[in-house]
Design an enzyme around this catalytic site. Sequence first.
Site, PDB file in Angstrom:
ATOM      1  N   ASP A 224      30.120  42.101 -35.609  1.00  0.00           N
ATOM      2  CA  ASP A 224      31.030  41.886 -34.487  1.00  0.00           C
ATOM      3  C   ASP A 224      30.289  41.348 -33.263  1.00  0.00           C
ATOM      4  O   ASP A 224      30.655  40.319 -32.681  1.00  0.00           O
ATOM      5  CB  ASP A 224      31.737  43.212 -34.162  1.00  0.00           C
ATOM      6  N   LEU A 252      36.687  43.073 -32.667  1.00  0.00           N
ATOM      7  CA  LEU A 252      36.825  42.209 -33.845  1.00  0.00           C
ATOM      8  C   LEU A 252      36.771  43.041 -35.119  1.00  0.00           C
ATOM      9  O   LEU A 252      37.549  42.830 -36.050  1.00  0.00           O
ATOM     10  CB  LEU A 252      35.725  41.149 -33.857  1.00  0.00           C
ATOM     11  N   ASP A 253      35.839  43.977 -35.164  1.00  0.00           N
ATOM     12  CA  ASP A 253      35.706  44.850 -36.327  1.00  0.00           C
ATOM     13  C   ASP A 253      36.977  45.649 -36.580  1.00  0.00           C
ATOM     14  O   ASP A 253      37.516  45.682 -37.696  1.00  0.00           O
ATOM     15  CB  ASP A 253      34.547  45.832 -36.117  1.00  0.00           C
ATOM     16  N   HIS A 254      37.456  46.336 -35.556  1.00  0.00           N
ATOM     17  CA  HIS A 254      38.598  47.229 -35.733  1.00  0.00           C
ATOM     18  C   HIS A 254      39.876  46.452 -36.047  1.00  0.00           C
ATOM     19  O   HIS A 254      40.631  46.827 -36.956  1.00  0.00           O
ATOM     20  CB  HIS A 254      38.777  48.114 -34.504  1.00  0.00           C
TER      21      HIS A 254
END
Length: 286
Positions: A224, A252-254
């Site tokens: 991310d 971005l990850d979540h």
Amino acid sequence: FFRTRDGWVRLHGNYPHHRQRLLDALGLPDDATREQLADTLTQAQASDVEDTVTAAKGIAVRVRDAGQWRQSPQAQAAAAIPLLAIDNIASHVPAPLRASEGAPRVLDLTRVIAGPVATRTLGYLGCDVLRIDNPAMPELPVQHVDTGADKRSALLDLREPEALHRLRELLATADVLVTGYRPQALAAFGLDSATLARDYPHLIHATLSAWTFAGPWGDRRGFDSIVQAATGIGMLESKDGVTPGALPAQALDHATGYLLAAGILRALKWRSEVGGTWRIQAHLLA
């Protein structure tokens, strides 16, 4: 973030093996200090650091603004790739599967945040999730606790024939496989989408990548924070227009993790209704 002779780079040394590769690529000793690293980088060009560390299987990107990123070959190659793709890749359409007894079985071969968030979400919603890690590359403990809720976990070194055989036994009875490793690494163990579709046509294969699987960066490692720095988010978050910044969370990850979970649920529904061999692809590129 570190200054270079002509700009900035962002590095990722959170995992011991990535830290070691970074130091080796830059010609620094194992006990190098942050100050030594910073001094070395100020004498290098940002693009050279990106290329050298990446070639050594480490993690580093040159910080770009949004315009520079859009002009890059990787951005242009990925422009047509949807944020979430759900495709039936079967050469023929198998009969719809009856609803299995008990919860859908999910094998989780992901690390860090985005993939584990997707599978944690499936666990919260009632899926039977088994996370499998390589014992030689353990997850960061706090991160594993955070994303490991409602999962079982196991260790398998797929370089060992017995472990790979055990994984194949698990695949035969699984409903979903979620992978967050690079395509090249997965193909070495017969875990690429084409092979899986041939050997396990019932299996829904969900894949996660940093940069999409297209373009010159399609098999490159990423996180991310690294994607933020490369794509212009870092400069958008700059407080002074010079020093790059970062989003206050790994957004971005979540976000990608939840999208991937939604795609898997949709594929499970469609498989039960029309059959097929389903592939879901998600990536971190904003």
